[in-house]
Write a protein that holds these residues in place. Sequence first.
Motif, mmCIF file in Angstrom:
data_model
loop_
_atom_site.group_PDB
_atom_site.id
_atom_site.type_symbol
_atom_site.label_atom_id
_atom_site.label_comp_id
_atom_site.label_asym_id
_atom_site.label_seq_id
_atom_site.Cartn_x
_atom_site.Cartn_y
_atom_site.Cartn_z
ATOM 1 N N THR A 49 8.476 0.586 -10.050
ATOM 2 C CA THR A 49 7.492 1.665 -10.088
ATOM 3 C C THR A 49 6.769 1.654 -11.437
ATOM 4 O O THR A 49 6.927 0.743 -12.239
ATOM 5 C CB THR A 49 8.144 3.031 -9.815
ATOM 6 O OG1 THR A 49 8.989 3.398 -10.924
ATOM 7 C CG2 THR A 49 8.974 3.000 -8.547
ATOM 8 N N LYS A 51 3.192 -0.886 0.771
ATOM 9 C CA LYS A 51 3.735 0.437 0.442
ATOM 10 C C LYS A 51 3.814 1.398 1.626
ATOM 11 O O LYS A 51 4.539 2.405 1.559
ATOM 12 C CB LYS A 51 2.921 1.071 -0.682
ATOM 13 C CG LYS A 51 1.460 1.334 -0.314
ATOM 14 C CD LYS A 51 0.700 1.903 -1.506
ATOM 15 C CE LYS A 51 -0.771 2.122 -1.158
ATOM 16 N NZ LYS A 51 -1.505 2.645 -2.333
ATOM 17 N N ALA A 81 12.793 -2.122 -5.985
ATOM 18 C CA ALA A 81 11.512 -1.433 -6.113
ATOM 19 C C ALA A 81 11.153 -1.333 -7.594
ATOM 20 O O ALA A 81 11.996 -0.993 -8.426
ATOM 21 C CB ALA A 81 11.595 -0.038 -5.495
ATOM 22 N N ILE A 122 15.873 0.754 -8.075
ATOM 23 C CA ILE A 122 14.517 1.106 -8.494
ATOM 24 C C ILE A 122 14.461 0.930 -10.003
ATOM 25 O O ILE A 122 15.071 1.692 -10.754
ATOM 26 C CB ILE A 122 14.145 2.533 -8.074
ATOM 27 C CG1 ILE A 122 14.302 2.687 -6.561
ATOM 28 C CG2 ILE A 122 12.719 2.858 -8.500
ATOM 29 C CD1 ILE A 122 13.936 4.057 -6.030
ATOM 30 N N THR A 157 8.823 9.270 -9.432
ATOM 31 C CA THR A 157 9.654 8.702 -8.367
ATOM 32 C C THR A 157 10.984 9.432 -8.274
ATOM 33 O O THR A 157 11.459 9.744 -7.176
ATOM 34 C CB THR A 157 9.884 7.205 -8.618
ATOM 35 O OG1 THR A 157 8.619 6.526 -8.630
ATOM 36 C CG2 THR A 157 10.764 6.598 -7.536
ATOM 37 N N ILE A 164 8.735 3.193 -0.983
ATOM 38 C CA ILE A 164 9.782 3.265 -2.007
ATOM 39 C C ILE A 164 10.588 4.555 -1.833
ATOM 40 O O ILE A 164 11.825 4.547 -1.825
ATOM 41 C CB ILE A 164 9.179 3.175 -3.421
ATOM 42 C CG1 ILE A 164 8.587 1.782 -3.655
ATOM 43 C CG2 ILE A 164 10.241 3.487 -4.480
ATOM 44 C CD1 ILE A 164 7.861 1.629 -4.985
#
Length: 206
Positions: A15, A84, A13, A103, A110, A123
């Motif tokens: 971000t 998403k 993931a 991530i 997050t 996520i």
Amino acid sequence: MAEPTFHKTVTLAITGASGAQYGLRLLQCLLAARVRVWLLLSDAARVVIDTETELTLPEGEADTGRFLAELYGAEAGQLTLFEKRDWFSPVASGTGAASSLVICPASGGTLSAIAYGASNNLIERAADVALKERRQLILVPREAPYSEIHLENMLKLTRMGAVILPASPGFYQKPQTVEDLVDFVVARILSQLDIEQTLLPAWGQS
């Protein structure tokens, strides 16, 4: 024709923290290592990629997935980009998720959402699954300085079993380029994933 077999599957993931280069380089290295990648991109990650790199991602997950697969030479079926809110994707369930989730980079928002089990998007849900199933979760924050909130969330997640691996490159390898600094962090992530890498020699080796 037999379908290709891959060494393992990793969910990656990306971000919206600064440091999109870390996530993209990790994606490139995972694909080169013949790892199947399930990719998740936040909306903010798209903005950061457009801002920090020379890439302009197409709109829509299908087109973006094809673009990245071609860019990094992925084999057929090796790279899948999930939308998403695709709650039917394998990463959303303990019965289908990969054994490892990275991530990279991980934004402060997050970290907070994961620490408190928000699961507002795929996520966050994937991370929630990794924690509840006791699977490998690697978080790569890129922030400076850390607030007390950041530190508390990282401590909380560490106690839950996650690995906090800050995007803090070392210099003992005498980096010559920005790419060398990125590779230092990516090499540490690959080592955590138990994936052989040649980006950075082990300590004491040249």
